[in-house]
Scaffold this motif. Sequence first.
Motif, PDB file in Angstrom:
ATOM      1  N   LYS A 219       0.808  -1.182   0.009  1.00 32.58           N
ATOM      2  CA  LYS A 219       0.018  -0.002  -0.068  1.00 32.58           C
ATOM      3  C   LYS A 219       0.794   1.389   0.005  1.00 32.58           C
ATOM      4  CE  LYS A 219      -3.965  -2.223   0.142  1.00 32.58           C
ATOM      5  NZ  LYS A 219      -4.729  -2.534  -1.148  1.00 32.58           N
TER       6      LYS A 219
ATOM      7  N   ASP B 129      -5.659   1.031  -6.388  1.00 33.04           N
ATOM      8  CA  ASP B 129      -6.730   0.991  -5.430  1.00 33.04           C
ATOM      9  C   ASP B 129      -7.826   2.226  -5.842  1.00 33.04           C
ATOM     10  OD1 ASP B 129      -6.036  -1.001  -4.056  1.00 33.04           O
ATOM     11  OD2 ASP B 129      -5.012  -0.021  -2.615  1.00 33.04           O
TER      12      ASP B 129
ATOM     13  N   GLU C 121       0.264   0.876  -6.517  1.00 29.17           N
ATOM     14  CA  GLU C 121      -0.750   0.380  -5.659  1.00 29.17           C
ATOM     15  C   GLU C 121      -1.966   1.469  -5.164  1.00 29.17           C
ATOM     16  OE1 GLU C 121      -2.975  -2.796  -3.867  1.00 29.17           O
ATOM     17  OE2 GLU C 121      -1.390  -2.843  -5.076  1.00 29.17           O
ATOM     18  N   VAL C 122      -1.313   2.473  -4.988  1.00 31.56           N
ATOM     19  CA  VAL C 122      -2.164   3.688  -4.852  1.00 31.56           C
ATOM     20  C   VAL C 122      -3.140   3.893  -6.062  1.00 31.56           C
ATOM     21  CG1 VAL C 122      -2.629   6.461  -4.530  1.00 31.56           C
ATOM     22  CG2 VAL C 122      -0.759   4.896  -3.328  1.00 31.56           C
TER      23      VAL C 122
ATOM     24  N   ASN D  72      -4.119   5.306   1.263  1.00 34.83           N
ATOM     25  CA  ASN D  72      -3.588   3.805   1.118  1.00 34.83           C
ATOM     26  C   ASN D  72      -2.418   3.549   2.200  1.00 34.83           C
ATOM     27  OD1 ASN D  72      -4.691   3.485  -1.100  1.00 34.83           O
ATOM     28  ND2 ASN D  72      -2.709   2.278  -1.876  1.00 34.83           N
TER      29      ASN D  72
ATOM     30  N   ARG E 273     -11.051   9.174   1.192  1.00 32.16           N
ATOM     31  CA  ARG E 273     -10.160   9.836   0.205  1.00 32.16           C
ATOM     32  C   ARG E 273     -10.227  11.202   0.113  1.00 32.16           C
ATOM     33  NH1 ARG E 273      -9.117  11.435  -4.365  1.00 32.16           N
ATOM     34  NH2 ARG E 273      -7.485  10.680  -5.760  1.00 32.16           N
TER      35      ARG E 273
END
Length: 161
Positions: free
Chosen positions: A34, A43, A39-40, A66, A57
């Motif tokens: 994360k 997601d 990966e951010v 994240n 968010r």
Amino acid sequence: MGTGHSYADGLASVGFSVLRCALATNILWIGALKFKPYEVENDEPLVTSSPLFSRLRARLGAEKLNRLIGVTEIALGSLIVAKPFAPRASAIGSFGATGMFVTTLSFLATTPEARQEGQGILSLSQLGQFLLKDTVLLGAALLTAAESLRAATLLTGPRAR
């Protein structure tokens, strides 16, 4: 007759150990990821379409959200693996993971990208298939919670009422 039972008990014990280690490894590894920029980005479709996570968010931003998820996952994975030393804490970690997997499974309903466009609700995309594996992890979290609670009860005995 007794021998078959002991083999089954031994197999179950090994199975629970493998299950616990695999569950913790998955959660710890994914939690560590994360903190990676890719990966951010991965997601984003999940968190922006979720009623709960879209609000978080908006407040924290994608990267901080994240990281918060990653820290939570690392904490839960660490608690789950701590069963030999702290079975109650391990049960808490497993229950936390249960909540986490119920949450991620909700993304199947809230994320349009989880389904193949034009193929119907049951036709999962690659993202949907990735999310679906959380049903197995949910079951693992419930089993490890039960096993940890059993171990905690064995250590402390039944509580006085």
